[in-house]
Design a protein around this motif. Structure first.
Motif, PDB file in Angstrom:
ATOM      1  N   LYS A  51       0.834  -1.203   0.000  1.00  8.89           N
ATOM      2  CA  LYS A  51       0.000   0.000   0.000  1.00  8.89           C
ATOM      3  C   LYS A  51       0.866   1.249   0.000  1.00  8.89           C
ATOM      4  O   LYS A  51       0.546   2.247  -0.648  1.00  8.89           O
ATOM      5  CB  LYS A  51      -0.929   0.002   1.212  1.00  8.89           C
ATOM      6  N   HIS A  52       1.991   1.176   0.703  1.00  8.31           N
ATOM      7  CA  HIS A  52       2.910   2.315   0.742  1.00  8.31           C
ATOM      8  C   HIS A  52       3.767   2.373  -0.507  1.00  8.31           C
ATOM      9  O   HIS A  52       4.038   3.451  -1.049  1.00  8.31           O
ATOM     10  CB  HIS A  52       3.797   2.233   1.990  1.00  8.31           C
ATOM     11  N   ASP A  53       4.200   1.211  -0.982  1.00  9.45           N
ATOM     12  CA  ASP A  53       5.045   1.148  -2.174  1.00  9.45           C
ATOM     13  C   ASP A  53       4.890  -0.235  -2.799  1.00  9.45           C
ATOM     14  O   ASP A  53       5.353  -1.226  -2.248  1.00  9.45           O
ATOM     15  CB  ASP A  53       6.508   1.395  -1.808  1.00  9.45           C
ATOM     16  N   GLY A  54       4.242  -0.286  -3.944  1.00 17.72           N
ATOM     17  CA  GLY A  54       3.991  -1.567  -4.586  1.00 17.72           C
ATOM     18  C   GLY A  54       5.230  -2.378  -4.877  1.00 17.72           C
ATOM     19  O   GLY A  54       5.184  -3.610  -4.937  1.00 17.72           O
ATOM     20  N   PHE A  55       6.350  -1.706  -5.046  1.00 18.70           N
ATOM     21  CA  PHE A  55       7.591  -2.424  -5.341  1.00 18.70           C
ATOM     22  C   PHE A  55       8.030  -3.303  -4.172  1.00 18.70           C
ATOM     23  O   PHE A  55       8.898  -4.161  -4.330  1.00 18.70           O
ATOM     24  CB  PHE A  55       8.712  -1.449  -5.688  1.00 18.70           C
ATOM     25  N   ALA A  56       7.428  -3.105  -3.002  1.00 18.76           N
ATOM     26  CA  ALA A  56       7.762  -3.931  -1.838  1.00 18.76           C
ATOM     27  C   ALA A  56       7.424  -5.390  -2.070  1.00 18.76           C
ATOM     28  O   ALA A  56       7.979  -6.283  -1.405  1.00 18.76           O
ATOM     29  CB  ALA A  56       7.031  -3.421  -0.597  1.00 18.76           C
ATOM     30  N   LEU A  57       6.548  -5.683  -3.020  1.00 16.65           N
ATOM     31  CA  LEU A  57       6.199  -7.081  -3.279  1.00 16.65           C
ATOM     32  C   LEU A  57       7.433  -7.893  -3.661  1.00 16.65           C
ATOM     33  O   LEU A  57       7.441  -9.120  -3.519  1.00 16.65           O
ATOM     34  CB  LEU A  57       5.143  -7.166  -4.394  1.00 16.65           C
ATOM     35  N   ALA A  58       8.477  -7.234  -4.096  1.00 14.67           N
ATOM     36  CA  ALA A  58       9.721  -7.923  -4.459  1.00 14.67           C
ATOM     37  C   ALA A  58      10.273  -8.737  -3.306  1.00 14.67           C
ATOM     38  O   ALA A  58      10.974  -9.736  -3.519  1.00 14.67           O
ATOM     39  CB  ALA A  58      10.762  -6.906  -4.921  1.00 14.67           C
ATOM     40  N   PHE A  59       9.958  -8.344  -2.082  1.00 10.85           N
ATOM     41  CA  PHE A  59      10.536  -8.998  -0.913  1.00 10.85           C
ATOM     42  C   PHE A  59       9.625 -10.071  -0.329  1.00 10.85           C
ATOM     43  O   PHE A  59       9.976 -10.709   0.666  1.00 10.85           O
ATOM     44  CB  PHE A  59      10.878  -7.946   0.150  1.00 10.85           C
ATOM     45  N   ALA A  60       8.481 -10.260  -0.944  1.00 12.38           N
ATOM     46  CA  ALA A  60       7.587 -11.338  -0.513  1.00 12.38           C
ATOM     47  C   ALA A  60       8.071 -12.661  -1.109  1.00 12.38           C
ATOM     48  O   ALA A  60       8.742 -12.685  -2.143  1.00 12.38           O
ATOM     49  CB  ALA A  60       6.166 -11.041  -0.968  1.00 12.38           C
ATOM     50  N   PRO A  61       7.749 -13.768  -0.494  1.00 12.80           N
ATOM     51  CA  PRO A  61       8.199 -15.067  -1.010  1.00 12.80           C
ATOM     52  C   PRO A  61       7.473 -15.420  -2.315  1.00 12.80           C
ATOM     53  O   PRO A  61       6.398 -14.894  -2.605  1.00 12.80           O
ATOM     54  CB  PRO A  61       7.831 -16.032   0.120  1.00 12.80           C
ATOM     55  N   PRO A  62       8.059 -16.320  -3.093  1.00 11.37           N
ATOM     56  CA  PRO A  62       7.472 -16.686  -4.390  1.00 11.37           C
ATOM     57  C   PRO A  62       6.023 -17.147  -4.311  1.00 11.37           C
ATOM     58  O   PRO A  62       5.235 -16.865  -5.210  1.00 11.37           O
ATOM     59  CB  PRO A  62       8.388 -17.812  -4.876  1.00 11.37           C
ATOM     60  N   GLU A  63       5.670 -17.844  -3.229  1.00 13.79           N
ATOM     61  CA  GLU A  63       4.298 -18.353  -3.155  1.00 13.79           C
ATOM     62  C   GLU A  63       3.266 -17.231  -3.062  1.00 13.79           C
ATOM     63  O   GLU A  63       2.148 -17.356  -3.582  1.00 13.79           O
ATOM     64  CB  GLU A  63       4.132 -19.325  -1.970  1.00 13.79           C
ATOM     65  N   LEU A  64       3.623 -16.121  -2.425  1.00 14.73           N
ATOM     66  CA  LEU A  64       2.697 -14.985  -2.376  1.00 14.73           C
ATOM     67  C   LEU A  64       2.664 -14.266  -3.719  1.00 14.73           C
ATOM     68  O   LEU A  64       1.600 -13.842  -4.184  1.00 14.73           O
ATOM     69  CB  LEU A  64       3.092 -14.009  -1.269  1.00 14.73           C
ATOM     70  N   ARG A  65       3.810 -14.128  -4.350  1.00 15.45           N
ATOM     71  CA  ARG A  65       3.868 -13.427  -5.634  1.00 15.45           C
ATOM     72  C   ARG A  65       3.193 -14.229  -6.747  1.00 15.45           C
ATOM     73  O   ARG A  65       2.886 -13.692  -7.807  1.00 15.45           O
ATOM     74  CB  ARG A  65       5.331 -13.113  -5.984  1.00 15.45           C
ATOM     75  N   ALA A  66       2.967 -15.511  -6.472  1.00 18.15           N
ATOM     76  CA  ALA A  66       2.289 -16.368  -7.454  1.00 18.15           C
ATOM     77  C   ALA A  66       0.834 -16.625  -7.084  1.00 18.15           C
ATOM     78  O   ALA A  66       0.118 -17.307  -7.829  1.00 18.15           O
ATOM     79  CB  ALA A  66       3.026 -17.696  -7.584  1.00 18.15           C
ATOM     80  N   SER A  67       0.389 -16.085  -5.971  1.00 22.04           N
ATOM     81  CA  SER A  67      -0.990 -16.276  -5.530  1.00 22.04           C
ATOM     82  C   SER A  67      -1.884 -15.249  -6.224  1.00 22.04           C
ATOM     83  O   SER A  67      -1.753 -14.046  -6.003  1.00 22.04           O
ATOM     84  CB  SER A  67      -1.106 -16.110  -4.009  1.00 22.04           C
ATOM     85  N   ARG A  68      -2.789 -15.727  -7.054  1.00 20.81           N
ATOM     86  CA  ARG A  68      -3.640 -14.808  -7.808  1.00 20.81           C
ATOM     87  C   ARG A  68      -4.478 -13.933  -6.876  1.00 20.81           C
ATOM     88  O   ARG A  68      -4.597 -12.720  -7.065  1.00 20.81           O
ATOM     89  CB  ARG A  68      -4.560 -15.577  -8.761  1.00 20.81           C
ATOM     90  N   GLU A  69      -5.073 -14.534  -5.874  1.00 24.92           N
ATOM     91  CA  GLU A  69      -5.916 -13.788  -4.945  1.00 24.92           C
ATOM     92  C   GLU A  69      -5.105 -12.722  -4.212  1.00 24.92           C
ATOM     93  O   GLU A  69      -5.547 -11.572  -4.072  1.00 24.92           O
ATOM     94  CB  GLU A  69      -6.562 -14.743  -3.936  1.00 24.92           C
ATOM     95  N   PHE A  70      -3.921 -13.106  -3.766  1.00 22.17           N
ATOM     96  CA  PHE A  70      -3.103 -12.150  -3.022  1.00 22.17           C
ATOM     97  C   PHE A  70      -2.600 -11.023  -3.923  1.00 22.17           C
ATOM     98  O   PHE A  70      -2.667  -9.845  -3.562  1.00 22.17           O
ATOM     99  CB  PHE A  70      -1.902 -12.860  -2.368  1.00 22.17           C
ATOM    100  N   VAL A  71      -2.105 -11.376  -5.095  1.00 21.00           N
ATOM    101  CA  VAL A  71      -1.576 -10.351  -6.007  1.00 21.00           C
ATOM    102  C   VAL A  71      -2.681  -9.401  -6.443  1.00 21.00           C
ATOM    103  O   VAL A  71      -2.467  -8.189  -6.567  1.00 21.00           O
ATOM    104  CB  VAL A  71      -0.876 -11.000  -7.217  1.00 21.00           C
ATOM    105  N   LEU A  72      -3.867  -9.925  -6.650  1.00 16.46           N
ATOM    106  CA  LEU A  72      -4.992  -9.063  -7.019  1.00 16.46           C
ATOM    107  C   LEU A  72      -5.245  -8.038  -5.915  1.00 16.46           C
ATOM    108  O   LEU A  72      -5.497  -6.854  -6.198  1.00 16.46           O
ATOM    109  CB  LEU A  72      -6.237  -9.911  -7.268  1.00 16.46           C
ATOM    110  N   SER A  73      -5.146  -8.472  -4.673  1.00 15.35           N
ATOM    111  CA  SER A  73      -5.302  -7.533  -3.553  1.00 15.35           C
ATOM    112  C   SER A  73      -4.169  -6.511  -3.539  1.00 15.35           C
ATOM    113  O   SER A  73      -4.398  -5.323  -3.278  1.00 15.35           O
ATOM    114  CB  SER A  73      -5.319  -8.297  -2.225  1.00 15.35           C
ATOM    115  N   ALA A  74      -2.964  -6.966  -3.825  1.00 18.93           N
ATOM    116  CA  ALA A  74      -1.804  -6.079  -3.799  1.00 18.93           C
ATOM    117  C   ALA A  74      -1.864  -5.014  -4.889  1.00 18.93           C
ATOM    118  O   ALA A  74      -1.623  -3.829  -4.638  1.00 18.93           O
ATOM    119  CB  ALA A  74      -0.516  -6.897  -3.933  1.00 18.93           C
ATOM    120  N   VAL A  75      -2.206  -5.413  -6.108  1.00 11.38           N
ATOM    121  CA  VAL A  75      -2.221  -4.438  -7.203  1.00 11.38           C
ATOM    122  C   VAL A  75      -3.370  -3.451  -7.069  1.00 11.38           C
ATOM    123  O   VAL A  75      -3.300  -2.334  -7.611  1.00 11.38           O
ATOM    124  CB  VAL A  75      -2.257  -5.107  -8.594  1.00 11.38           C
TER     125      VAL A  75
END
Length: 213
Positions: A51-75
């Motif tokens: 929410k503060h900086d979308g680029f922070a997703l880079a530091f999440a583990p692969p399973e979160l970055r590959a989770s459609r539901e989670f990524v949809l919430s993030a974007v």
């Protein structure tokens, strides 16, 4: 950490505290890099960071970055998060459109979509309707498409700078652009900068356009 998220790197075992990590990422999203591994897997913490900086997703583990539901919430919090989503989600129509709808004056989200999505008329038009500048990341074919260009310049006249040279010489596109940003006249083809209708539209939009004529 609430006043300086960067200090999360220096708090030792407290990097495993959800409360501490939340305070840090809410101040500086990229502080997620310094959180303990279990906190990088904590969806609440990661979403707060995004929410503060979308680029922070880079530091999440692969399973979160590959989770459609989670990524949809993030974007939906920051379109920039799309940059670090798994490749298959950068090629997901719903995820890409959701990212492009988020308020972002730099209109970066479409840049992180797959090549297929950047050449998809429906996706690009949806992105341009929200942020005209998105057209700069569209395929060459769509940057040369009059309908798509008209959508972009209607949202932000200065998007004219990113359309094809042929469309910069199209009176309809240039008229629409200067009507939504008189300085778009700077990006018109030379022949149209002296066109009576274009000049009148620019001056009507803003009298300061007279200084450019």
């Amino acid at each position: 950490v609430a006043s300086n998220g960067r200090s999360l790197a220096n708090v030792g075992e407290h990097r495993s505290s959800e409360a501490v990590c939340l305070a840090a990422v809410q101040n500086w999203g990229l502080a997620l890099e310094h959180a303990a591994d279990e906190m990088k897997r904590n969806e609440t913490v990661v979403l707060a960071a995004c929410k503060h900086d979308g680029f922070a997703l880079a530091f999440a583990p692969p399973e979160l970055r590959a989770s459609r539901e989670f990524v949809l919430s993030a974007v939906k919090l920051s379109g920039k998060a799309l940059k670090h989503a798994a490749a298959q989600l950068q090629d997901d129509d719903e995820v890409v459109i959701a990212a492009c709808k988020v308020n972002d004056r730099r209109a970066l989200s479409l840049a992180f979509a797959s090549e297929r999505c950047r050449g998809d008329r429906a996706i690009v038009n949806a992105a341009c309707k929200e942020h005209g500048y998105s057209i700069q990341y569209a395929s060459d074919e769509l940057r040369a498409d009059k309908d798509t260009a008209m959508i972009a310049v209607a949202q932000n006249g200065y998007s004219l700078q990113y359309v094809s040279d042929a469309l910069k010489n199209d009176a309809d596109v240039v008229l629409a652009a200067v009507g939504h940003g008189f300085q778009a006249l700077n990006f018109a083809a030379p022949a149209l900068k002296n066109d009576k209708r274009v000049c009148l539209a620019a001056v009507t939009a803003n009298g300061r356009a007279l200084q450019m004529l």
